[in-house]
Design a protein around this motif. Structure first.
Motif, PDB file in Angstrom:
ATOM      1  N   TYR A   2      -3.169  -1.577   8.027  1.00 18.54           N
ATOM      2  CA  TYR A   2      -3.332  -0.285   7.381  1.00 18.54           C
ATOM      3  C   TYR A   2      -3.683  -0.521   5.912  1.00 18.54           C
ATOM      4  CZ  TYR A   2      -0.839   1.453  11.505  1.00 18.54           C
ATOM      5  OH  TYR A   2      -0.460   1.745  12.784  1.00 18.54           O
ATOM      6  N   ILE A   3      -4.743   0.116   5.470  1.00 20.65           N
ATOM      7  CA  ILE A   3      -5.151   0.025   4.066  1.00 20.65           C
ATOM      8  C   ILE A   3      -4.834   1.373   3.427  1.00 20.65           C
ATOM      9  CG2 ILE A   3      -7.062  -0.390   2.483  1.00 20.65           C
ATOM     10  CD1 ILE A   3      -8.377  -2.029   4.702  1.00 20.65           C
ATOM     11  N   THR A  42      -2.862  -0.806  -0.979  1.00 14.07           N
ATOM     12  CA  THR A  42      -1.800  -1.652  -0.439  1.00 14.07           C
ATOM     13  C   THR A  42      -2.121  -1.910   1.027  1.00 14.07           C
ATOM     14  OG1 THR A  42      -0.108  -0.812  -1.949  1.00 14.07           O
ATOM     15  CG2 THR A  42       0.649  -1.796   0.110  1.00 14.07           C
ATOM     16  N   ARG A  43      -2.099  -3.161   1.420  1.00 16.58           N
ATOM     17  CA  ARG A  43      -2.408  -3.529   2.803  1.00 16.58           C
ATOM     18  C   ARG A  43      -1.107  -3.810   3.548  1.00 16.58           C
ATOM     19  NH1 ARG A  43      -7.918  -4.936   3.141  1.00 16.58           N
ATOM     20  NH2 ARG A  43      -8.904  -5.087   1.088  1.00 16.58           N
ATOM     21  N   LEU A  59     -12.564   3.290   0.127  1.00 18.48           N
ATOM     22  CA  LEU A  59     -12.659   4.642  -0.410  1.00 18.48           C
ATOM     23  C   LEU A  59     -14.101   5.119  -0.254  1.00 18.48           C
ATOM     24  CD1 LEU A  59     -10.559   4.301  -3.690  1.00 18.48           C
ATOM     25  CD2 LEU A  59      -9.874   5.420  -1.574  1.00 18.48           C
ATOM     26  N   PRO A  60     -14.313   6.362   0.183  1.00 24.03           N
ATOM     27  CA  PRO A  60     -15.681   6.818   0.464  1.00 24.03           C
ATOM     28  C   PRO A  60     -16.590   6.816  -0.754  1.00 24.03           C
ATOM     29  CG  PRO A  60     -14.113   8.658   0.542  1.00 24.03           C
ATOM     30  CD  PRO A  60     -13.300   7.402   0.478  1.00 24.03           C
ATOM     31  N   GLU A  61     -16.021   7.043  -1.947  1.00 24.71           N
ATOM     32  CA  GLU A  61     -16.858   7.122  -3.145  1.00 24.71           C
ATOM     33  C   GLU A  61     -17.372   5.764  -3.598  1.00 24.71           C
ATOM     34  OE1 GLU A  61     -13.752   8.091  -2.950  1.00 24.71           O
ATOM     35  OE2 GLU A  61     -13.621  10.269  -3.205  1.00 24.71           O
ATOM     36  N   ILE A  62     -16.738   4.693  -3.120  1.00 22.81           N
ATOM     37  CA  ILE A  62     -17.082   3.352  -3.585  1.00 22.81           C
ATOM     38  C   ILE A  62     -18.534   3.007  -3.271  1.00 22.81           C
ATOM     39  CG2 ILE A  62     -16.657   0.910  -3.102  1.00 22.81           C
ATOM     40  CD1 ILE A  62     -14.717   2.044  -5.031  1.00 22.81           C
ATOM     41  N   VAL A  85       4.076  -5.717   4.169  1.00 19.19           N
ATOM     42  CA  VAL A  85       3.095  -5.717   3.082  1.00 19.19           C
ATOM     43  C   VAL A  85       2.382  -7.072   3.040  1.00 19.19           C
ATOM     44  CG1 VAL A  85       2.750  -5.500   0.599  1.00 19.19           C
ATOM     45  CG2 VAL A  85       4.453  -4.066   1.754  1.00 19.19           C
ATOM     46  N   GLN A  86       1.058  -7.026   3.111  1.00 20.57           N
ATOM     47  CA  GLN A  86       0.261  -8.245   3.070  1.00 20.57           C
ATOM     48  C   GLN A  86      -0.398  -8.466   1.707  1.00 20.57           C
ATOM     49  OE1 GLN A  86       0.117 -10.443   5.638  1.00 20.57           O
ATOM     50  NE2 GLN A  86       1.600  -9.105   6.652  1.00 20.57           N
ATOM     51  N   GLU A  87      -0.720  -7.362   1.037  1.00 19.00           N
ATOM     52  CA  GLU A  87      -1.412  -7.488  -0.252  1.00 19.00           C
ATOM     53  C   GLU A  87      -1.250  -6.195  -1.035  1.00 19.00           C
ATOM     54  OE1 GLU A  87      -5.919  -8.309  -2.054  1.00 19.00           O
ATOM     55  OE2 GLU A  87      -5.561  -8.311   0.117  1.00 19.00           O
ATOM     56  N   VAL A  88      -1.102  -6.330  -2.336  1.00 19.68           N
ATOM     57  CA  VAL A  88      -1.058  -5.177  -3.235  1.00 19.68           C
ATOM     58  C   VAL A  88      -2.040  -5.455  -4.370  1.00 19.68           C
ATOM     59  CG1 VAL A  88       0.356  -3.717  -4.718  1.00 19.68           C
ATOM     60  CG2 VAL A  88       1.378  -4.790  -2.699  1.00 19.68           C
TER      61      VAL A  88
END
Length: 259
Positions: A242-243, A233-234, A139-142, A225-228
Motif C-alpha cells: 500500500y502506498i 509511506t509504503r 499521485l495523479p498530478e505528478i 512499514v517498508q519505507e517513509v
C-alpha cells in the motif's frame, strides 16, 4: 580541341578560375569536416546519451539521426561560407553589402540551430530523468511535472536561439514571466495535495511516530512499514504493498500496532 580550351581559359578572368577552385576545395573540405565531426560525436558517446529522446526518435523516423543532422549542419555551414568566399574572390562587387551581411549572419544562424537541437535534446532528457525520479510517487498530478520541465527547457532554448539571430525577444521574455507566474499559480492549485503530503512527510521524518518495520493500521489498511519518504509511506502485508500519501496519514492518523 586544345586551342579551343586555351581560348576558353583565356576568355575567363583568372579570378573566376580561382573562385571555382576555392569553391571545389571548400566543398570537399566541408564534406570531410562533417564526416570527422560525426566520428568525434560518436566516439564521445553521444548516441547513448541521446538514446530514447523524442528528437532522436523523430530523426530515426526520418531515416537519419541527431548526430547525422548536426554533422550535416556543420557541412552546410562551411559550404555556405565557401560560397561567400568564392563570390568574394570572383569580385562580385554589386552584392558586397548582401554578402557582408550574410557572412555576419551565417555563424549566428548555425549557433541558433545548434542551440535549438541541444535544447530539444536536453528537454527530452530532462523529461526522462524527472519521470524516472518521480516514478515511485503515486499521485495523479505528478505526471505533469516531466512535461512542464521539458517544455520549460524548450522555451528557454527558443529564447536563446532567437537572440542569436538578433530577433527581438522582449515579448517572449514577458511571456516567459507570465508563464512562470501561471506555473506557480497552477502548481499551487494542481499540486496542493502533493505539497500537503510533502509538508506532512517532513513532519513525519522529523518526529518519527513510526519507523520501518513497525506494524501500523490506517483505516482498513494495515501492514508493516517498508519505507517513509517525503511524499508517501509504503506499507506491505500479505504480498500487497500500500502506498499511502503522507497527507492521509497526517489527516486521518495512523494506529501503531504492538504485539
Amino acid at each position: 580541341m586544345q586551342a579551343q580550351l586555351g581560348q576558353l581559359y583565356n576568355a575567363v578572368p583568372p579570378r573566376i578560375w580561382l573562385a571555382l577552385g576555392v569553391l571545389v576545395l571548400g566543398v570537399l573540405l566541408s564534406i570531410v569536416v562533417g564526416a570527422v565531426n560525426r566520428r568525434l560525436l560518436e566516439r564521445a558517446g553521444l548516441p547513448s546519451i541521446i538514446e530514447g529522446t523524442g528528437f532522436e526518435r523523430l530523426a530515426q523516423g526520418l531515416g537519419t539521426s541527431t548526430i547525422a543532422i548536426v554533422a550535416q549542419l556543420s557541412t552546410y555551414f562551411l559550404i555556405g561560407l565557401t560560397i561567400v568566399v568564392a563570390l568574394t574572390v570572383a569580385d562580385v562587387g554589386y552584392t558586397d553589402t548582401f554578402w557582408t551581411r550574410l557572412v555576419a549572419f551565417l555563424p549566428r544562424l548555425f549557433v541558433a540551430l545548434l542551440i535549438l537541437i541541444v535544447g530539444i535534446l536536453i528537454g527530452d532528457k530532462v523529461e526522462l530523468l524527472v519521470a524516472e525520479r518521480l516514478r515511485g510517487v503515486k499521485l495523479p498530478e505528478i505526471g505533469l511535472i516531466p512535461t512542464l520541465a521539458k517544455y520549460s527547457v524548450f522555451y528557454l532554448a527558443i529564447l536563446v536561439a532567437l537572440s542569436q539571430v538578433r530577433i527581438n525577444t522582449l515579448a517572449l521574455v514577458v511571456l516567459l514571466g507570465a508563464y512562470a507566474f501561471a506555473l506557480v499559480v497552477f502548481a499551487s492549485l494542481a499540486f496542493k495535495d502533493m505539497l500537503s503530503s510533502a509538508a506532512a512527510g517532513i513532519y513525519l521524518l522529523l518526529n518519527q511516530p513510526y519507523t520501518i518495520g513497525d506494524q501500523v493500521k490506517l483505516g482498513e489498511q494495515s501492514g508493516i512499514v517498508q519505507e517513509v519518504d517525503m511524499l508517501v509511506t509504503r506499507v506491505e502485508t500479505d504480498n500487497r504493498e500500500y502506498i499511502i500519501p503522507n497527507r492521509a496519514v497526517f489527516e486521518e492518523g495512523i494506529v501503531r500496532v504492538y504485539d
